[in-house]
Each structure stands twice: as structure tokens, then as C-alpha cells.
Design a protein around this motif. Structure first.
Motif, PDB file in Angstrom:
ATOM      1  N   HIS A  59      37.350  39.640  36.722  1.00 36.94           N
ATOM      2  CA  HIS A  59      37.759  39.717  35.315  1.00 36.94           C
ATOM      3  C   HIS A  59      36.959  38.718  34.478  1.00 36.94           C
ATOM      4  O   HIS A  59      36.406  39.055  33.426  1.00 36.94           O
ATOM      5  CB  HIS A  59      39.261  39.448  35.224  1.00 36.94           C
ATOM      6  CG  HIS A  59      39.742  38.947  33.905  1.00 36.94           C
ATOM      7  ND1 HIS A  59      40.027  39.763  32.838  1.00 36.94           N
ATOM      8  CD2 HIS A  59      40.008  37.677  33.486  1.00 36.94           C
ATOM      9  CE1 HIS A  59      40.446  39.039  31.820  1.00 36.94           C
ATOM     10  NE2 HIS A  59      40.441  37.775  32.177  1.00 36.94           N
ATOM     11  N   ASP A  60      36.881  37.477  34.957  1.00 38.22           N
ATOM     12  CA  ASP A  60      36.129  36.446  34.230  1.00 38.22           C
ATOM     13  C   ASP A  60      34.671  36.859  34.058  1.00 38.22           C
ATOM     14  O   ASP A  60      34.069  36.642  32.999  1.00 38.22           O
ATOM     15  CB  ASP A  60      36.193  35.111  34.967  1.00 38.22           C
ATOM     16  CG  ASP A  60      37.578  34.477  34.941  1.00 38.22           C
ATOM     17  OD1 ASP A  60      38.440  34.926  34.145  1.00 38.22           O
ATOM     18  OD2 ASP A  60      37.798  33.522  35.711  1.00 38.22           O
ATOM     19  N   LYS A  61      34.104  37.448  35.108  1.00 40.16           N
ATOM     20  CA  LYS A  61      32.700  37.856  35.077  1.00 40.16           C
ATOM     21  C   LYS A  61      32.452  38.872  33.965  1.00 40.16           C
ATOM     22  O   LYS A  61      31.428  38.808  33.265  1.00 40.16           O
ATOM     23  CB  LYS A  61      32.299  38.439  36.435  1.00 40.16           C
ATOM     24  CG  LYS A  61      30.848  38.862  36.535  1.00 40.16           C
ATOM     25  CD  LYS A  61      29.921  37.670  36.418  1.00 40.16           C
ATOM     26  CE  LYS A  61      28.474  38.065  36.642  1.00 40.16           C
ATOM     27  NZ  LYS A  61      27.560  36.932  36.434  1.00 40.16           N
ATOM     28  N   LEU A  62      33.368  39.819  33.800  1.00 38.94           N
ATOM     29  CA  LEU A  62      33.207  40.814  32.735  1.00 38.94           C
ATOM     30  C   LEU A  62      33.043  40.159  31.384  1.00 38.94           C
ATOM     31  O   LEU A  62      32.150  40.505  30.604  1.00 38.94           O
ATOM     32  CB  LEU A  62      34.409  41.770  32.703  1.00 38.94           C
ATOM     33  CG  LEU A  62      34.403  42.724  31.501  1.00 38.94           C
ATOM     34  CD1 LEU A  62      33.362  43.823  31.690  1.00 38.94           C
ATOM     35  CD2 LEU A  62      35.774  43.312  31.257  1.00 38.94           C
ATOM     36  N   GLY A  92      43.220  35.887  30.091  1.00 42.23           N
ATOM     37  CA  GLY A  92      44.134  36.678  30.904  1.00 42.23           C
ATOM     38  C   GLY A  92      43.714  36.654  32.360  1.00 42.23           C
ATOM     39  O   GLY A  92      42.761  35.971  32.744  1.00 42.23           O
ATOM     40  N   TYR A  93      44.404  37.416  33.216  1.00 39.95           N
ATOM     41  CA  TYR A  93      44.009  37.419  34.625  1.00 39.95           C
ATOM     42  C   TYR A  93      43.520  38.774  35.103  1.00 39.95           C
ATOM     43  O   TYR A  93      43.214  38.944  36.290  1.00 39.95           O
ATOM     44  CB  TYR A  93      45.121  36.877  35.528  1.00 39.95           C
ATOM     45  CG  TYR A  93      46.353  37.727  35.723  1.00 39.95           C
ATOM     46  CD1 TYR A  93      46.402  38.734  36.690  1.00 39.95           C
ATOM     47  CD2 TYR A  93      47.497  37.488  34.978  1.00 39.95           C
ATOM     48  CE1 TYR A  93      47.537  39.487  36.900  1.00 39.95           C
ATOM     49  CE2 TYR A  93      48.647  38.230  35.184  1.00 39.95           C
ATOM     50  CZ  TYR A  93      48.668  39.223  36.139  1.00 39.95           C
ATOM     51  OH  TYR A  93      49.801  39.963  36.337  1.00 39.95           O
ATOM     52  N   LEU A 170      31.759  54.513  29.973  1.00 39.41           N
ATOM     53  CA  LEU A 170      32.736  53.484  29.617  1.00 39.41           C
ATOM     54  C   LEU A 170      33.291  53.746  28.222  1.00 39.41           C
ATOM     55  O   LEU A 170      32.536  53.942  27.271  1.00 39.41           O
ATOM     56  CB  LEU A 170      32.078  52.100  29.677  1.00 39.41           C
ATOM     57  CG  LEU A 170      32.969  50.886  29.405  1.00 39.41           C
ATOM     58  CD1 LEU A 170      34.095  50.771  30.418  1.00 39.41           C
ATOM     59  CD2 LEU A 170      32.116  49.607  29.417  1.00 39.41           C
ATOM     60  N   ARG A 171      34.626  53.748  28.110  1.00 39.54           N
ATOM     61  CA  ARG A 171      35.262  54.040  26.834  1.00 39.54           C
ATOM     62  C   ARG A 171      36.034  52.859  26.249  1.00 39.54           C
ATOM     63  O   ARG A 171      36.148  52.731  25.040  1.00 39.54           O
ATOM     64  CB  ARG A 171      36.236  55.242  26.961  1.00 39.54           C
ATOM     65  CG  ARG A 171      35.638  56.500  27.523  1.00 39.54           C
ATOM     66  CD  ARG A 171      34.270  56.867  26.945  1.00 39.54           C
ATOM     67  NE  ARG A 171      34.298  57.096  25.511  1.00 39.54           N
ATOM     68  CZ  ARG A 171      33.365  56.630  24.671  1.00 39.54           C
ATOM     69  NH1 ARG A 171      32.349  55.909  25.111  1.00 39.54           N
ATOM     70  NH2 ARG A 171      33.449  56.887  23.392  1.00 39.54           N
ATOM     71  N   ALA A 172      36.599  51.985  27.085  1.00 40.51           N
ATOM     72  CA  ALA A 172      37.413  50.888  26.550  1.00 40.51           C
ATOM     73  C   ALA A 172      37.663  49.845  27.627  1.00 40.51           C
ATOM     74  O   ALA A 172      37.538  50.118  28.822  1.00 40.51           O
ATOM     75  CB  ALA A 172      38.740  51.416  26.012  1.00 40.51           C
ATOM     76  N   GLN A 173      38.026  48.648  27.168  1.00 44.38           N
ATOM     77  CA  GLN A 173      38.369  47.543  28.051  1.00 44.38           C
ATOM     78  C   GLN A 173      39.722  46.980  27.613  1.00 44.38           C
ATOM     79  O   GLN A 173      39.925  46.731  26.421  1.00 44.38           O
ATOM     80  CB  GLN A 173      37.320  46.430  27.980  1.00 44.38           C
ATOM     81  CG  GLN A 173      35.881  46.907  28.222  1.00 44.38           C
ATOM     82  CD  GLN A 173      35.214  47.440  26.963  1.00 44.38           C
ATOM     83  OE1 GLN A 173      35.225  46.779  25.927  1.00 44.38           O
ATOM     84  NE2 GLN A 173      34.615  48.614  27.040  1.00 44.38           N
ATOM     85  N   MET A 174      40.625  46.756  28.574  1.00 44.22           N
ATOM     86  CA  MET A 174      41.967  46.286  28.255  1.00 44.22           C
ATOM     87  C   MET A 174      42.276  44.995  29.028  1.00 44.22           C
ATOM     88  O   MET A 174      42.761  45.033  30.166  1.00 44.22           O
ATOM     89  CB  MET A 174      43.013  47.355  28.594  1.00 44.22           C
ATOM     90  CG  MET A 174      44.432  46.997  28.178  1.00 44.22           C
ATOM     91  SD  MET A 174      45.608  48.332  28.572  1.00 44.22           S
ATOM     92  CE  MET A 174      45.097  49.607  27.412  1.00 44.22           C
ATOM     93  N   PRO A 175      42.009  43.820  28.426  1.00 47.82           N
ATOM     94  CA  PRO A 175      42.402  42.575  29.075  1.00 47.82           C
ATOM     95  C   PRO A 175      43.916  42.388  29.003  1.00 47.82           C
ATOM     96  O   PRO A 175      44.542  42.739  28.000  1.00 47.82           O
ATOM     97  CB  PRO A 175      41.667  41.502  28.263  1.00 47.82           C
ATOM     98  CG  PRO A 175      41.436  42.118  26.929  1.00 47.82           C
ATOM     99  CD  PRO A 175      41.311  43.593  27.154  1.00 47.82           C
ATOM    100  N   PHE A 176      44.486  41.818  30.063  1.00 51.36           N
ATOM    101  CA  PHE A 176      45.932  41.625  30.082  1.00 51.36           C
ATOM    102  C   PHE A 176      46.279  40.312  30.779  1.00 51.36           C
ATOM    103  O   PHE A 176      45.479  39.749  31.529  1.00 51.36           O
ATOM    104  CB  PHE A 176      46.630  42.798  30.780  1.00 51.36           C
ATOM    105  CG  PHE A 176      46.255  42.969  32.228  1.00 51.36           C
ATOM    106  CD1 PHE A 176      46.922  42.267  33.227  1.00 51.36           C
ATOM    107  CD2 PHE A 176      45.226  43.822  32.596  1.00 51.36           C
ATOM    108  CE1 PHE A 176      46.576  42.414  34.561  1.00 51.36           C
ATOM    109  CE2 PHE A 176      44.859  43.971  33.931  1.00 51.36           C
ATOM    110  CZ  PHE A 176      45.541  43.264  34.914  1.00 51.36           C
ATOM    111  N   GLY A 177      47.478  39.833  30.515  1.00 50.08           N
ATOM    112  CA  GLY A 177      47.974  38.617  31.150  1.00 50.08           C
ATOM    113  C   GLY A 177      49.396  38.344  30.700  1.00 50.08           C
ATOM    114  O   GLY A 177      50.010  39.142  29.989  1.00 50.08           O
TER     115      GLY A 177
END
Length: 199
Positions: A59-62, A92-93, A170-177
Motif C-alpha cells: 500500500h505504501d509503495k503505491l 491508511g493501511y 485501471l479505473r480508481a484507487q480506494m485507500p482505507f484505514g
């Protein structure tokens, strides 16, 4: 945490204040993503949705890759604000990456040329539904998320680092935490301006 459907829909919001504190296991997140991918509807049951879930260092790498790409195009004086925004997502994680498999879309266009122009549209609509189901499921489980669109800026990096097929768009990115705080109150346009009912 369990909410009824209406409450989960109401509470699903863009929340940019997320942390790495794991209040839901990675296995549970995977389970709810798998459920969403399996049960979200697609036109002609196309099932063109594809998902990659990144946790922890992945996740961090992205978000470091995203920051690197933005550094190339954002003026230096403006970059601290951009960096702060990306760092908020990185806080987030996990991140859910949403793709649409273009080979499925193109295959349906060939099989049913009468609907050819519609299949890319229906693919995007279904992707939006999948994103919404995942987002609402994360909310129902007590997590906070937001939806980002750094594609196509990061497409090649994503493909390289996570070995995604060329036909996955690729259409979207959803970070969460874990939510750090509740989002601000939301204003709504009058429903009378948005809905017509005929009886």
C-alpha cells in the motif's frame, strides 16, 4: 460493527483522515472485496471487474509511486500541498485498486456488435457499482475510505510493480484505514430538483 443498509449508505462518505490502526483483519477485508466482486451486477453478466488489494508496505509503495509521478508534473512551489495529500492516503493501511478487463469488453463487442458502443459505457457503470459496494462494505465494517483517480498517470508503475495484465485498465484507487475523525456534515441539493415521480 453491524449497521442496517440505510445507515451504511448514509454513513459512507469520503474520509481523508485515516490511520494504519487495524480494526479489521486483512482476511476480513479480502472477504468483503471478494463478496463485492462476486455479487456486483454487470450487463450481460460480463464480470469484467478486476481488483487488486494492497496492504502494508505494498500500500505504501503505491502512494510513493504516485508521489514520484506527481513530482514530475506539479510545480515545485505547489508540491508540498500535493505531497501532504498523498501522505494522507498513505496514512491508511490498505488500498483497493479497481480495474476493468478490456478483453472481456472487446469480446462482447465482437459477439454483439449491435451493442458495441454501449459495452464500454456499461463497463464503467458496473465498475462504479463495484466501487460503491466495496466502499459501503468498508464503511459498514467500521473503516473509512475515499476514492481517487490517479490513472492513467500511475498505470505503467502499477502494471510493472504488481504484474497486472495489459488488458486490465485501471479505473480508481480506494485507500482505507481506521477513521481518525468523522467527516464534516454534508449538504444535499433539494430532492425535488433531482427526482420526478409520476403516478
Amino acid at each position: 460493527m453491524t449497521k442496517d443498509f440505510y445507515q451504511a449508505v448514509k454513513d459512507r462518505r469520503s474520509n481523508y483522515q485515516i490511520t494504519k490502526n487495524k480494526i479489521l483483519s486483512e482476511e476480513k477485508v479480502q472477504e468483503l472485496v471478494e463478496f463485492a466482486v462476486k455479487h456486483t451486477p454487470y450487463a450481460f453478466n460480463a464480470t469484467s471487474g478486476r481488483v487488486v488489494v494492497l496492504f502494508n508496505e505494498e500500500h505504501d509503495k503505491l502512494w510513493e509511486l504516485t508521489k514520484d509521478q506527481l513530482r514530475k508534473i506539479v510545480p515545485e512551489d505547489d508540491f508540498p500541498n500535493t505531497e501532504a495529500r498523498i501522505n494522507a492516503f498513505k496514512a491508511g493501511y490498505g488500498t483497493v485498486l479497481f480495474f476493468e478487463d478490456q478483453s472481456v469488453v472487446e469480446g462482447l463487442q465482437e459477439q454483439m456488435p449491435i451493442f458495441s458502443d454501449n459495452f464500454p459505457v456499461w463497463s464503467e457503470q458496473a465498475s462504479g457499482m463495484l466501487q460503491y459496494v466495496v466502499w459501503t462494505s468498508l464503511e459498514e465494517a467500521g473503516l473509512a475510505a475515499n476514492l481517487q483517480h490517479y490513472n492513467p498517470l500511475i498505470d505503467e508503475d502499477v502494471k510493472k510493480h504488481w504484474n497486472t495484465p495489459d488488458n486490465w485498465k485501471l479505473r480508481a484507487q480506494m485507500p482505507f484505514g481506521k477513521p481518525k475523525e468523522a467527516p464534516a456534515d454534508k449538504e444535499f441539493a433539494p430532492l425535488d430538483d433531482r427526482i420526478k415521480v409520476f403516478k
